[in-house]
Motif scaffolding. Sequence first.
Motif, PDB file in Angstrom:
ATOM      1  N   ALA A  28      -3.292  46.375  47.705  1.00 51.30           N
ATOM      2  CA  ALA A  28      -1.896  46.021  47.455  1.00 51.30           C
ATOM      3  C   ALA A  28      -1.423  46.634  46.136  1.00 51.30           C
ATOM      4  O   ALA A  28      -0.295  47.136  46.035  1.00 51.30           O
ATOM      5  CB  ALA A  28      -1.743  44.501  47.431  1.00 51.30           C
ATOM      6  N   ARG A  29      -2.290  46.613  45.135  1.00 50.23           N
ATOM      7  CA  ARG A  29      -1.907  47.141  43.822  1.00 50.23           C
ATOM      8  C   ARG A  29      -1.701  48.651  43.861  1.00 50.23           C
ATOM      9  O   ARG A  29      -0.706  49.160  43.331  1.00 50.23           O
ATOM     10  CB  ARG A  29      -2.988  46.771  42.808  1.00 50.23           C
ATOM     11  CG  ARG A  29      -2.683  47.217  41.399  1.00 50.23           C
ATOM     12  CD  ARG A  29      -3.785  46.759  40.468  1.00 50.23           C
ATOM     13  NE  ARG A  29      -3.766  47.509  39.221  1.00 50.23           N
ATOM     14  CZ  ARG A  29      -4.775  47.548  38.365  1.00 50.23           C
ATOM     15  NH1 ARG A  29      -5.888  46.868  38.616  1.00 50.23           N
ATOM     16  NH2 ARG A  29      -4.698  48.256  37.260  1.00 50.23           N
ATOM     17  N   LEU A  30      -2.622  49.380  44.495  1.00 45.83           N
ATOM     18  CA  LEU A  30      -2.488  50.839  44.543  1.00 45.83           C
ATOM     19  C   LEU A  30      -1.254  51.248  45.342  1.00 45.83           C
ATOM     20  O   LEU A  30      -0.514  52.155  44.935  1.00 45.83           O
ATOM     21  CB  LEU A  30      -3.745  51.466  45.141  1.00 45.83           C
ATOM     22  CG  LEU A  30      -3.741  52.994  45.264  1.00 45.83           C
ATOM     23  CD1 LEU A  30      -3.472  53.659  43.918  1.00 45.83           C
ATOM     24  CD2 LEU A  30      -5.056  53.499  45.848  1.00 45.83           C
ATOM     25  N   VAL A  31      -1.019  50.596  46.461  1.00 46.85           N
ATOM     26  CA  VAL A  31       0.171  50.899  47.264  1.00 46.85           C
ATOM     27  C   VAL A  31       1.434  50.633  46.455  1.00 46.85           C
ATOM     28  O   VAL A  31       2.389  51.419  46.472  1.00 46.85           O
ATOM     29  CB  VAL A  31       0.151  50.083  48.574  1.00 46.85           C
ATOM     30  CG1 VAL A  31       1.508  50.133  49.276  1.00 46.85           C
ATOM     31  CG2 VAL A  31      -0.933  50.609  49.505  1.00 46.85           C
ATOM     32  N   GLY A  32       1.444  49.531  45.697  1.00 50.69           N
ATOM     33  CA  GLY A  32       2.598  49.214  44.860  1.00 50.69           C
ATOM     34  C   GLY A  32       2.826  50.251  43.771  1.00 50.69           C
ATOM     35  O   GLY A  32       3.964  50.681  43.534  1.00 50.69           O
ATOM     36  N   GLU A  33       1.755  50.670  43.106  1.00 52.64           N
ATOM     37  CA  GLU A  33       1.881  51.668  42.037  1.00 52.64           C
ATOM     38  C   GLU A  33       2.350  53.015  42.591  1.00 52.64           C
ATOM     39  O   GLU A  33       3.181  53.688  41.968  1.00 52.64           O
ATOM     40  CB  GLU A  33       0.554  51.839  41.305  1.00 52.64           C
ATOM     41  CG  GLU A  33       0.184  50.656  40.431  1.00 52.64           C
ATOM     42  CD  GLU A  33      -1.065  50.906  39.595  1.00 52.64           C
ATOM     43  OE1 GLU A  33      -1.466  52.076  39.452  1.00 52.64           O
ATOM     44  OE2 GLU A  33      -1.630  49.923  39.078  1.00 52.64           O
ATOM     45  N   LEU A  34       1.844  53.380  43.757  1.00 52.76           N
ATOM     46  CA  LEU A  34       2.249  54.650  44.350  1.00 52.76           C
ATOM     47  C   LEU A  34       3.713  54.619  44.751  1.00 52.76           C
ATOM     48  O   LEU A  34       4.454  55.575  44.507  1.00 52.76           O
ATOM     49  CB  LEU A  34       1.363  54.967  45.551  1.00 52.76           C
ATOM     50  CG  LEU A  34       1.610  56.289  46.268  1.00 52.76           C
ATOM     51  CD1 LEU A  34       1.572  57.475  45.305  1.00 52.76           C
ATOM     52  CD2 LEU A  34       0.585  56.488  47.381  1.00 52.76           C
ATOM     53  N   GLY A  35       4.153  53.525  45.333  1.00 50.33           N
ATOM     54  CA  GLY A  35       5.560  53.402  45.701  1.00 50.33           C
ATOM     55  C   GLY A  35       6.479  53.474  44.495  1.00 50.33           C
ATOM     56  O   GLY A  35       7.530  54.129  44.531  1.00 50.33           O
ATOM     57  N   GLU A  36       6.081  52.829  43.415  1.00 48.55           N
ATOM     58  CA  GLU A  36       6.883  52.847  42.185  1.00 48.55           C
ATOM     59  C   GLU A  36       6.948  54.262  41.603  1.00 48.55           C
ATOM     60  O   GLU A  36       8.023  54.729  41.189  1.00 48.55           O
ATOM     61  CB  GLU A  36       6.276  51.885  41.168  1.00 48.55           C
ATOM     62  CG  GLU A  36       7.089  51.745  39.892  1.00 48.55           C
ATOM     63  CD  GLU A  36       6.519  50.710  38.937  1.00 48.55           C
ATOM     64  OE1 GLU A  36       6.844  50.778  37.728  1.00 48.55           O
ATOM     65  OE2 GLU A  36       5.748  49.836  39.395  1.00 48.55           O
ATOM     66  N   ALA A  37       5.818  54.958  41.586  1.00 48.55           N
ATOM     67  CA  ALA A  37       5.783  56.317  41.040  1.00 48.55           C
ATOM     68  C   ALA A  37       6.636  57.273  41.880  1.00 48.55           C
ATOM     69  O   ALA A  37       7.354  58.131  41.335  1.00 48.55           O
ATOM     70  CB  ALA A  37       4.343  56.818  40.969  1.00 48.55           C
ATOM     71  N   LEU A  38       6.581  57.134  43.192  1.00 45.78           N
ATOM     72  CA  LEU A  38       7.414  57.982  44.054  1.00 45.78           C
ATOM     73  C   LEU A  38       8.894  57.704  43.825  1.00 45.78           C
ATOM     74  O   LEU A  38       9.722  58.622  43.837  1.00 45.78           O
ATOM     75  CB  LEU A  38       7.049  57.750  45.519  1.00 45.78           C
ATOM     76  CG  LEU A  38       5.688  58.302  45.963  1.00 45.78           C
ATOM     77  CD1 LEU A  38       5.319  57.739  47.324  1.00 45.78           C
ATOM     78  CD2 LEU A  38       5.713  59.834  46.017  1.00 45.78           C
ATOM     79  N   GLY A  39       9.229  56.442  43.599  1.00 35.78           N
ATOM     80  CA  GLY A  39      10.619  56.104  43.298  1.00 35.78           C
ATOM     81  C   GLY A  39      11.104  56.774  42.029  1.00 35.78           C
ATOM     82  O   GLY A  39      12.246  57.249  41.967  1.00 35.78           O
ATOM     83  N   GLU A  40      10.235  56.823  41.028  1.00 33.46           N
ATOM     84  CA  GLU A  40      10.593  57.504  39.787  1.00 33.46           C
ATOM     85  C   GLU A  40      10.766  59.004  40.011  1.00 33.46           C
ATOM     86  O   GLU A  40      11.673  59.630  39.465  1.00 33.46           O
ATOM     87  CB  GLU A  40       9.524  57.244  38.724  1.00 33.46           C
ATOM     88  CG  GLU A  40       9.465  55.810  38.222  1.00 33.46           C
ATOM     89  CD  GLU A  40      10.776  55.368  37.603  1.00 33.46           C
ATOM     90  OE1 GLU A  40      11.356  56.131  36.802  1.00 33.46           O
ATOM     91  OE2 GLU A  40      11.239  54.264  37.940  1.00 33.46           O
TER      92      GLU A  40
END
Length: 244
Positions: A28-40
Amino acid sequence: MTLLATAHERGITTLTLDSPENRNALSARLVGELGEALGECAKDESVRAVVLTHTGSTFSAGADLKAPPNPYTFVALLRQIVTLPKPVVARVTGHVRAGGLGLLGACDIAAAASAADFAFTEVRIGVAPAVISLPLLPRMDQRAAERYYLTGERFDAAEAARTGLITLAADDVDAALAPVLDGLRRASPQGLAASKELLGARVLETFDRDAEDLVQRSASLFASAEAREGMTSFLERRDPAWVL
């Protein structure tokens, strides 16, 4: 401590899955971090394209069975990659399993070193490649998908390229990607976004039509007795009860 490393050079932002101790399993944490980075990356005008790669010998082992992401969150991540207005390029030098293959399917271009290998291992723990089918089935050769979904066999990078799972395989993946990245740097931001929209239309139709059904199907499978046996046997490093 972040599970994702970020670097930027000449318009290319590299996002590196950096959780080698669990083979970059999709927690859950890695998926969340990846989604946030892609948004940036989507908002940053200095980013022309994104490279998604990994540390360690495994690109991703699939879902983290100890701390899995919410399936809706994972669907949202796959859709985010497909709809990002900038190309996302996967760079693979190791093993890719199960949910990790979904990331490759969502990327616009995927390149792998010749030594990389791939497997849809879901069937061996009592489930199916349900959610990851959203980006994969529109892009993969149907006969190949039938074989590898049903057997869980491991296959190499040349076969992955032949089946449409990846774009190209090469002994030196960075040398093979150099002209690809040069081409992306020469492309206009508007042209890239418009071209991605054209290319992703058929994949997005699959998301709109099938996402809810596949999330529910996946949840039902993971809650089953066979899946519990499959996951337990995997964690205990033994064959599940059904192996003949």
